[in-house]
Design an enzyme around this catalytic site. Sequence first.
Site, PDB file in Angstrom:
ATOM      1  N   GLU A   1      -4.171   5.492  10.221  1.00  0.00           N
ATOM      2  CA  GLU A   1      -4.123   6.968  10.157  1.00  0.00           C
ATOM      3  C   GLU A   1      -5.393   7.582  10.750  1.00  0.00           C
ATOM      4  OE1 GLU A   1      -1.700   8.891   8.919  1.00  0.00           O
ATOM      5  OE2 GLU A   1      -0.507   7.604   7.613  1.00  0.00           O
ATOM      6  N   GLY A   2      -5.966   6.930  11.753  1.00  0.00           N
ATOM      7  CA  GLY A   2      -7.211   7.386  12.369  1.00  0.00           C
ATOM      8  C   GLY A   2      -8.376   6.659  11.752  1.00  0.00           C
TER       9      GLY A   2
ATOM     10  N   CYS B   1       2.451  14.990  11.577  1.00  0.00           N
ATOM     11  CA  CYS B   1       2.889  14.077  10.506  1.00  0.00           C
ATOM     12  C   CYS B   1       1.672  13.344   9.953  1.00  0.00           C
ATOM     13  CB  CYS B   1       3.892  13.046  11.023  1.00  0.00           C
ATOM     14  SG  CYS B   1       5.239  13.758  11.959  1.00  0.00           S
TER      15      CYS B   1
ATOM     16  N   TRP C   1       1.798  -2.726  14.676  1.00  0.00           N
ATOM     17  CA  TRP C   1       1.194  -2.387  13.384  1.00  0.00           C
ATOM     18  C   TRP C   1       2.036  -1.385  12.616  1.00  0.00           C
ATOM     19  CZ3 TRP C   1      -2.068  -5.775  11.999  1.00  0.00           C
ATOM     20  CH2 TRP C   1      -3.028  -6.272  12.867  1.00  0.00           C
TER      21      TRP C   1
ATOM     22  N   ARG D   1     -19.724  -7.709 -20.780  1.00  0.00           N
ATOM     23  CA  ARG D   1     -20.435  -8.895 -20.291  1.00  0.00           C
ATOM     24  C   ARG D   1     -21.917  -8.840 -20.698  1.00  0.00           C
ATOM     25  NH1 ARG D   1     -20.222 -14.135 -18.661  1.00  0.00           N
ATOM     26  NH2 ARG D   1     -21.740 -14.576 -17.022  1.00  0.00           N
TER      27      ARG D   1
END
Length: 393
Positions: A372-373, A247, A170, A277
């Site tokens: 990223e978690g 990081c 990934w 609309r």
Amino acid sequence: MAGTDRYQHHDYYLMDELLSEEHLLAREAVRTWVKQEVSPIIEDFAERAECPHHLFKGLADIGAFGPSLPVEYGGGGLDEVAYGVIMQELERGDSGIRSMASVQGSLVMYPIFRFGSEEQRQKYLPKLGSGEYIGCFGLTEPDHGSNPGGMISTIKDAGDHFILNGAKMWITNSPVADIAVVWAKDDEGKIRGMIVEKGWEGFTAPEIHGKWSLRASITGELVFDNVKVPKENVFPEIRGLKGPLSCLSKARYGIAWGAIGAALDCYDSALRYSQEREQFGKPIGQFQLTQKKLAEMITEITKAQLLTWRLGNLANEGRATPAQISMAKRNNVNMALEIAREARQIHGGMGITNEYPIMRHMMNLETVLTYEGTHDIHLLITGMDVTGLNAFK
Ligand code: TGC
Ligand code: FAD
């Protein structure tokens, strides 16, 4: 009501007054670039699941790579709020475009700047900052995603070099990257970081296909089969998971801002659609249920803007904690995803088409919620912070 024009609707609590001239200029420059270079092509690239590689150079030119890193090391020399507003404007265009910049700046340039030797900094950072080199960040493995500490990639000391074995999964940009910042365990079981160059024997980076999310971003693996890594390419001092996790803190912070951009784009489209609309002889924006959706959207966006602005100022003072960053990443990405879903409903059937950016943002945000978690990992980080009890051990 905070104002009548579109711009003020998006800045409901007059947050612009909290931004400096420098922040506003950076935001305007990136916003203009996104309008000119990203918006006209992005649906097409996403539909074809193709990465617009040509944008790397433009991203470098607008200073999107490492905005808050020092100029002498290829960065932009700006503060953390400027970095944030740049990520917001990029993700207003597309989460995949913001990912290109997040990885290059926060996950490749930042570790080389923070943990690299002076030789490593001089060799790689200017080329990364100018977009001449593309980088990627290899932490996740096929069997170790949320738990990177369990990684099984190894470097073995072989005298004047190390031998790297293992696989990463990934990895954003890996198939097109010139270098990879890779994390692996040494002979003592300690996590070490290193810079691996494309073309080294035994190193391949096959592309992962079949993504329904982040389709304009290229993702791949990193495979290391007895790769010889010169000792001068290994970060000299840093040991342990706090290296890569630091990081991630930097990148997660940028994502917290970025998600607001995706939410703003969905809100903007829904607001305009609701005014144009008509059904039952009046604009759908006149129905209370539509107003509820729009009112809740701008409320959540405004709360996220305030949270993130405060976080940015704490970051400028060096006081933003990893747990505070987790809270903002989790809250804002979830907020953006919910807004994308509500915006899709406001657009009715048109909302599922590529005439509007909604489905693309919605599908992108499913990745942003996980990378990223994950959403739940960040909740557990907050839980650990407030209780002092660790759910991971
Ligand atoms: P734990 O024992 O809690 O921590 C190990 C050491 O790290 C320190 N630390 C941090 N330091 C800086 N920033 C952070 N955010 C930190 N979090 C923890 C910690 O103080 C400790 O230091 P020390 O000195 O005591 O050694 O570690 P754990 O193994 O229990 O794991 C904790 C957990 C689950 C929170 C962590 O592993 C985690 O965050 N997991 C999620 C993994 C993740 O986010 N992976 C992301 C991969 S990269 C990616 O997705 C890029 S997407 C790119 C794109 O934008 O396209
Ligand atoms: P898993 O960790 O297997 O999680 C599966 C589910 O279990 C999740 O819902 C999770 O929340 C839950 N779970 C896991 N542990 C717990 C627990 N303790 N308590 C409760 N629930 C738990 N990684 C990189 O290193 N570099 C990259 O550049 C990068 N880019 C990416 C790009 C894309 C498009 C994607 C999809 C991912 C990328 N990642 C990258 C990987 C990403 O960080 C991981 O996917 C993420 O950390 C989750 O890991 P996983 O997919 O293995 O899921």
